[in-house]
Motif scaffolding. Structure first.
Motif, PDB file in Angstrom:
ATOM      1  N   TRP A  18      46.957  42.304  48.242  1.00 56.27           N
ATOM      2  CA  TRP A  18      47.714  41.551  47.161  1.00 56.27           C
ATOM      3  C   TRP A  18      47.755  41.861  46.014  1.00 56.27           C
ATOM      4  CZ3 TRP A  18      45.553  41.245  42.171  1.00 56.27           C
ATOM      5  CH2 TRP A  18      44.221  42.196  42.209  1.00 56.27           C
ATOM      6  N   VAL A  19      47.878  42.909  45.913  1.00 58.44           N
ATOM      7  CA  VAL A  19      47.874  43.918  44.901  1.00 58.44           C
ATOM      8  C   VAL A  19      49.384  44.105  44.921  1.00 58.44           C
ATOM      9  CG1 VAL A  19      47.610  46.283  43.464  1.00 58.44           C
ATOM     10  CG2 VAL A  19      45.498  44.950  43.970  1.00 58.44           C
ATOM     11  N   ALA A  20      50.266  45.260  46.157  1.00 58.44           N
ATOM     12  CA  ALA A  20      51.365  45.461  46.201  1.00 58.44           C
ATOM     13  C   ALA A  20      52.500  43.879  46.065  1.00 58.44           C
ATOM     14  CB  ALA A  20      51.483  45.868  47.580  1.00 58.44           C
ATOM     15  N   ASP A  21      51.858  43.078  46.540  1.00 58.31           N
ATOM     16  CA  ASP A  21      52.308  41.602  46.961  1.00 58.31           C
ATOM     17  C   ASP A  21      52.406  41.563  45.582  1.00 58.31           C
ATOM     18  OD1 ASP A  21      52.422  41.564  49.554  1.00 58.31           O
ATOM     19  OD2 ASP A  21      50.701  40.504  49.663  1.00 58.31           O
ATOM     20  N   TRP A  22      51.669  41.068  44.263  1.00 60.15           N
ATOM     21  CA  TRP A  22      51.932  40.866  43.444  1.00 60.15           C
ATOM     22  C   TRP A  22      52.673  42.011  42.398  1.00 60.15           C
ATOM     23  CZ3 TRP A  22      51.379  35.880  40.844  1.00 60.15           C
ATOM     24  CH2 TRP A  22      51.098  35.110  41.707  1.00 60.15           C
ATOM     25  N   SER A  23      52.953  42.965  42.637  1.00 63.56           N
ATOM     26  CA  SER A  23      53.822  43.850  41.939  1.00 63.56           C
ATOM     27  C   SER A  23      54.485  43.885  41.834  1.00 63.56           C
ATOM     28  CB  SER A  23      53.265  45.281  41.882  1.00 63.56           C
ATOM     29  OG  SER A  23      51.313  45.788  41.367  1.00 63.56           O
ATOM     30  N   ALA A  24      55.130  43.525  43.387  1.00 61.69           N
ATOM     31  CA  ALA A  24      56.676  42.932  43.963  1.00 61.69           C
ATOM     32  C   ALA A  24      56.992  41.619  43.044  1.00 61.69           C
ATOM     33  CB  ALA A  24      57.075  42.895  45.143  1.00 61.69           C
ATOM     34  N   LEU A  25      56.215  40.602  42.872  1.00 60.44           N
ATOM     35  CA  LEU A  25      56.774  39.265  42.547  1.00 60.44           C
ATOM     36  C   LEU A  25      56.607  40.026  41.328  1.00 60.44           C
ATOM     37  CD1 LEU A  25      57.173  36.434  42.974  1.00 60.44           C
ATOM     38  CD2 LEU A  25      54.554  36.198  42.565  1.00 60.44           C
ATOM     39  N   LEU A  26      55.862  39.904  40.280  1.00 63.86           N
ATOM     40  CA  LEU A  26      55.984  40.454  38.661  1.00 63.86           C
ATOM     41  C   LEU A  26      57.276  41.287  38.628  1.00 63.86           C
ATOM     42  CD1 LEU A  26      52.548  41.067  38.197  1.00 63.86           C
ATOM     43  CD2 LEU A  26      53.877  39.259  37.781  1.00 63.86           C
ATOM     44  N   LEU A  82      47.895  44.604  35.722  1.00 67.73           N
ATOM     45  CA  LEU A  82      49.490  44.315  36.664  1.00 67.73           C
ATOM     46  C   LEU A  82      50.685  43.456  35.909  1.00 67.73           C
ATOM     47  CD1 LEU A  82      49.155  43.565  40.246  1.00 67.73           C
ATOM     48  CD2 LEU A  82      49.270  45.495  39.422  1.00 67.73           C
ATOM     49  N   VAL A  83      50.541  43.073  35.076  1.00 63.69           N
ATOM     50  CA  VAL A  83      50.945  41.727  34.489  1.00 63.69           C
ATOM     51  C   VAL A  83      51.738  43.030  33.178  1.00 63.69           C
ATOM     52  CG1 VAL A  83      51.100  39.405  33.133  1.00 63.69           C
ATOM     53  CG2 VAL A  83      50.403  39.664  35.095  1.00 63.69           C
ATOM     54  N   ALA A  84      50.681  44.047  32.721  1.00 59.47           N
ATOM     55  CA  ALA A  84      51.396  44.084  31.413  1.00 59.47           C
ATOM     56  C   ALA A  84      52.212  45.967  32.030  1.00 59.47           C
ATOM     57  CB  ALA A  84      49.668  45.134  30.852  1.00 59.47           C
ATOM     58  N   GLU A  85      52.145  45.855  32.853  1.00 61.34           N
ATOM     59  CA  GLU A  85      52.672  46.926  33.060  1.00 61.34           C
ATOM     60  C   GLU A  85      53.998  46.433  34.100  1.00 61.34           C
ATOM     61  OE1 GLU A  85      52.773  50.220  36.704  1.00 61.34           O
ATOM     62  OE2 GLU A  85      51.167  49.535  36.814  1.00 61.34           O
ATOM     63  N   LYS A  86      53.430  45.196  34.746  1.00 63.64           N
ATOM     64  CA  LYS A  86      54.875  44.811  34.916  1.00 63.64           C
ATOM     65  C   LYS A  86      55.211  44.087  34.528  1.00 63.64           C
ATOM     66  CE  LYS A  86      54.037  47.747  39.071  1.00 63.64           C
ATOM     67  NZ  LYS A  86      55.013  48.452  39.068  1.00 63.64           N
ATOM     68  N   LEU A  87      55.147  43.444  34.043  1.00 61.57           N
ATOM     69  CA  LEU A  87      56.095  42.174  33.368  1.00 61.57           C
ATOM     70  C   LEU A  87      54.942  42.092  31.689  1.00 61.57           C
ATOM     71  CD1 LEU A  87      57.793  39.287  33.573  1.00 61.57           C
ATOM     72  CD2 LEU A  87      56.308  37.833  34.019  1.00 61.57           C
ATOM     73  N   PRO A  88      55.761  43.238  30.787  1.00 64.19           N
ATOM     74  CA  PRO A  88      54.842  42.976  29.641  1.00 64.19           C
ATOM     75  C   PRO A  88      55.414  41.857  28.838  1.00 64.19           C
ATOM     76  CG  PRO A  88      57.074  44.521  30.117  1.00 64.19           C
ATOM     77  CD  PRO A  88      56.927  44.409  31.426  1.00 64.19           C
ATOM     78  N   SER A  89      56.363  41.275  28.634  1.00 61.99           N
ATOM     79  CA  SER A  89      56.396  40.205  28.059  1.00 61.99           C
ATOM     80  C   SER A  89      55.811  39.322  28.379  1.00 61.99           C
ATOM     81  CB  SER A  89      58.161  39.647  28.106  1.00 61.99           C
ATOM     82  OG  SER A  89      58.869  39.121  29.080  1.00 61.99           O
ATOM     83  N   CYS A  90      55.340  38.812  28.808  1.00 64.59           N
ATOM     84  CA  CYS A  90      54.152  38.129  29.669  1.00 64.59           C
ATOM     85  C   CYS A  90      52.755  38.094  28.686  1.00 64.59           C
ATOM     86  CB  CYS A  90      54.117  37.896  30.937  1.00 64.59           C
ATOM     87  SG  CYS A  90      53.201  36.192  31.438  1.00 64.59           S
ATOM     88  N   ARG A  91      52.587  36.462  27.617  1.00 66.67           N
ATOM     89  CA  ARG A  91      51.204  36.842  27.527  1.00 66.67           C
ATOM     90  C   ARG A  91      50.384  36.287  28.305  1.00 66.67           C
ATOM     91  NH1 ARG A  91      49.124  32.522  24.063  1.00 66.67           N
ATOM     92  NH2 ARG A  91      51.635  32.065  23.881  1.00 66.67           N
ATOM     93  N   ILE A  92      49.652  37.117  28.555  1.00 59.46           N
ATOM     94  CA  ILE A  92      48.022  35.956  29.655  1.00 59.46           C
ATOM     95  C   ILE A  92      47.197  34.988  27.827  1.00 59.46           C
ATOM     96  CG2 ILE A  92      46.128  35.735  30.794  1.00 59.46           C
ATOM     97  CD1 ILE A  92      46.939  37.733  31.959  1.00 59.46           C
ATOM     98  N   ARG A  93      47.379  33.757  28.451  1.00 61.57           N
ATOM     99  CA  ARG A  93      47.040  32.842  28.030  1.00 61.57           C
ATOM    100  C   ARG A  93      45.362  32.699  28.245  1.00 61.57           C
ATOM    101  NH1 ARG A  93      47.708  27.355  28.016  1.00 61.57           N
ATOM    102  NH2 ARG A  93      48.829  27.526  29.802  1.00 61.57           N
ATOM    103  N   TYR A  94      45.005  33.018  29.626  1.00 66.29           N
ATOM    104  CA  TYR A  94      43.691  33.256  30.477  1.00 66.29           C
ATOM    105  C   TYR A  94      43.781  33.334  31.179  1.00 66.29           C
ATOM    106  CZ  TYR A  94      44.227  28.224  31.785  1.00 66.29           C
ATOM    107  OH  TYR A  94      44.517  27.219  32.896  1.00 66.29           O
ATOM    108  N   LYS A 126      62.177  35.256  27.910  1.00 69.84           N
ATOM    109  CA  LYS A 126      60.611  36.104  27.889  1.00 69.84           C
ATOM    110  C   LYS A 126      60.043  36.157  26.748  1.00 69.84           C
ATOM    111  CE  LYS A 126      62.641  39.863  31.298  1.00 69.84           C
ATOM    112  NZ  LYS A 126      63.036  41.727  31.743  1.00 69.84           N
ATOM    113  N   ALA A 127      60.990  36.067  25.455  1.00 73.05           N
ATOM    114  CA  ALA A 127      60.555  35.532  24.560  1.00 73.05           C
ATOM    115  C   ALA A 127      59.542  34.351  24.251  1.00 73.05           C
ATOM    116  CB  ALA A 127      61.589  35.369  23.729  1.00 73.05           C
ATOM    117  N   GLN A 128      59.288  33.582  24.547  1.00 72.29           N
ATOM    118  CA  GLN A 128      58.484  32.232  24.777  1.00 72.29           C
ATOM    119  C   GLN A 128      57.848  32.927  26.257  1.00 72.29           C
ATOM    120  OE1 GLN A 128      59.722  29.071  27.108  1.00 72.29           O
ATOM    121  NE2 GLN A 128      59.486  30.926  28.559  1.00 72.29           N
ATOM    122  N   LEU A 129      57.487  33.335  26.614  1.00 68.62           N
ATOM    123  CA  LEU A 129      56.997  33.664  27.758  1.00 68.62           C
ATOM    124  C   LEU A 129      55.350  33.880  27.441  1.00 68.62           C
ATOM    125  CD1 LEU A 129      57.427  32.995  31.128  1.00 68.62           C
ATOM    126  CD2 LEU A 129      57.107  35.682  31.324  1.00 68.62           C
TER     127      LEU A 129
END
Length: 358
Positions: free
Chosen positions: A258-266, A344-356, A278-281
């Motif tokens: 799962w870690v490798a798979d999600w890394s590739a997706l992000l 992972l999100v912070a590293e691979k898709l830094p524009s994406c804010r996690i709401r929860y 990205k600005a509204q993500l």
């Protein structure tokens, strides 16, 4: 399996199970007119249709029922409930059930073994109820994780609104209501890309939450949905058409890779999305919750999916509010996975804010 998902029609309605009161309403007649060759089967209640709901023999006809059957009913109870996660409020459903057949879906737990779409014909009552609720709320004066400025109403708790729009104008009418509501916005999650929605001009008042997961996992569990690559490719177009587009990283299924798979997706998302997207993500992260009864049903029609979903060595029981026995990842494992996913999100898709995330 993938080619069948791409080429077979999502819906080809042959039978409409209809409450008499629904047939008397303009929306009920509109739905019947949309499928002129369908057999009309009168029913007393959209909740109790033995040949569709609650019959174990239907497991073998699961997908066929979802393709060919439609239910018309009248929504009896119009209640807007507080939420606080995906939205500030859960709006009354204009539909129940789904034409798709995700192996982990919670909706069949409530209604039965197949649960095709039920369309509620009293759309005028539902929109009037929502308009009154929005008016009573007034402006949103304090930002929260749902939205900094608008009251957010989830309009698709028990269905997929993108697919529902193939069957009825209900979803479009709801989005038009929110387009005219400067203090509120609609929101719904979807796994189906319906490009007809691109013509709706929502003016930023409808938030679509595209659910995504790694391709190989989705091929096994997201049955009859739009392939993940097409969902990702649609995001920029929907942003350009005036929708707010967020992501659902849901459910996160803890496979051995799962870690490798999600890394590739992000990384793919970061490469694909343009700057306006990205600005509204933003996104929500939900780790898998499964259900003992649904597990037993799935063994009858899609046992391969259960190899990923039912993992007793990783899971613990959780009794839901309605008494159902659910399973979720064990507390320590889940906490570690949520923390790893956030990183992972912070590293691979830094524009994406996690709401929860939970």
């Amino acid at each position: 399996m993938t080619s069948a998902v791409r080429t077979a029609p999502l819906v080809d309605i042959r039978r409409i199970y209809a409450e008499p009161a629904a047939l008397e309403l303009p929306r009920g007649r509109d739905v019947v007119d949309r499928w002129p060759g369908a057999e009309i089967v009168p029913v007393e209640s959209h909740w109790q249709i033995p040949e569709v709901h609650g019959d174990e023999a239907n497991v073998a006809r699961w997908v066929r029922i979802k393709t060919e059957a439609l239910v018309l009913g009248v929504k009896k109870s119009l209640v807007t409930r507080p939420n606080g996660r995906s939205a500030d409020f859960i709006a009354p459903s204009t539909a129940n059930g789904c034409a798709m057949a995700c192996a982990y879906c919670y909706v069949p737990r409530r209604k039965g073994y197949s649960n095709p779409v039920t369309v509620f014909a009293n759309i005028e009552q539902i929109t009037a109820h929502l308009a009154r609720h929005i008016h009573r709320q007034g402006p949103k004066t304090e930002a929260n994780q749902c939205d900094p400025e608008a009251w957010v109403y989830d309009i698709g708790e028990n269905s997929d609104c993108s697919a529902d729009a193939l069957l009825t104008e209900n979803v479009r009418e709801l989005c038009e209501l929110f387009r005219m509501s400067p203090t509120a916005k609609a929101s719904f999650a979807t796994k189906y890309v319906n490009r007809e929605l691109l013509e709706w001009d929502p003016m930023g008042r409808t938030r679509i939450r595209f659910s995504v997961m790694p391709d190989e996992t989705a091929k096994l569990t997201d049955i009859r949905t739009t392939p993940v690559a097409e969902r990702i490719a649609a995001i920029n177009d929907f942003v350009d058409a005036g929708f707010e587009v967020h992501l659902n990283f849901s459910p996160v299924i803890l496979t051995s890779t799962w870690v490798a798979d999600w890394s590739a997706l992000l990384e793919r998302l970061d490469d694909t999305l343009h700057e306006r997207a990205k600005a509204q993500l933003a996104a929500e992260v939900i780790l898998l919750t499964h259900n003992e009864r649904l597990h037993e049903v799935n063994l009858g029609w899609h046992p391969r999916a259960e190899q990923l979903l039912w993992r007793p060595e990783l899971q613990e029981q959780k009794l839901s509010e309605n008494g159902a026995v659910n399973v979720r990842y064990r507390r320590g494992l889940k906490a570690d996975a949520v923390a790893r996913f956030r990183a992972l999100v912070a590293e691979k898709l830094p524009s994406c804010r996690i709401r929860y995330a939970f």
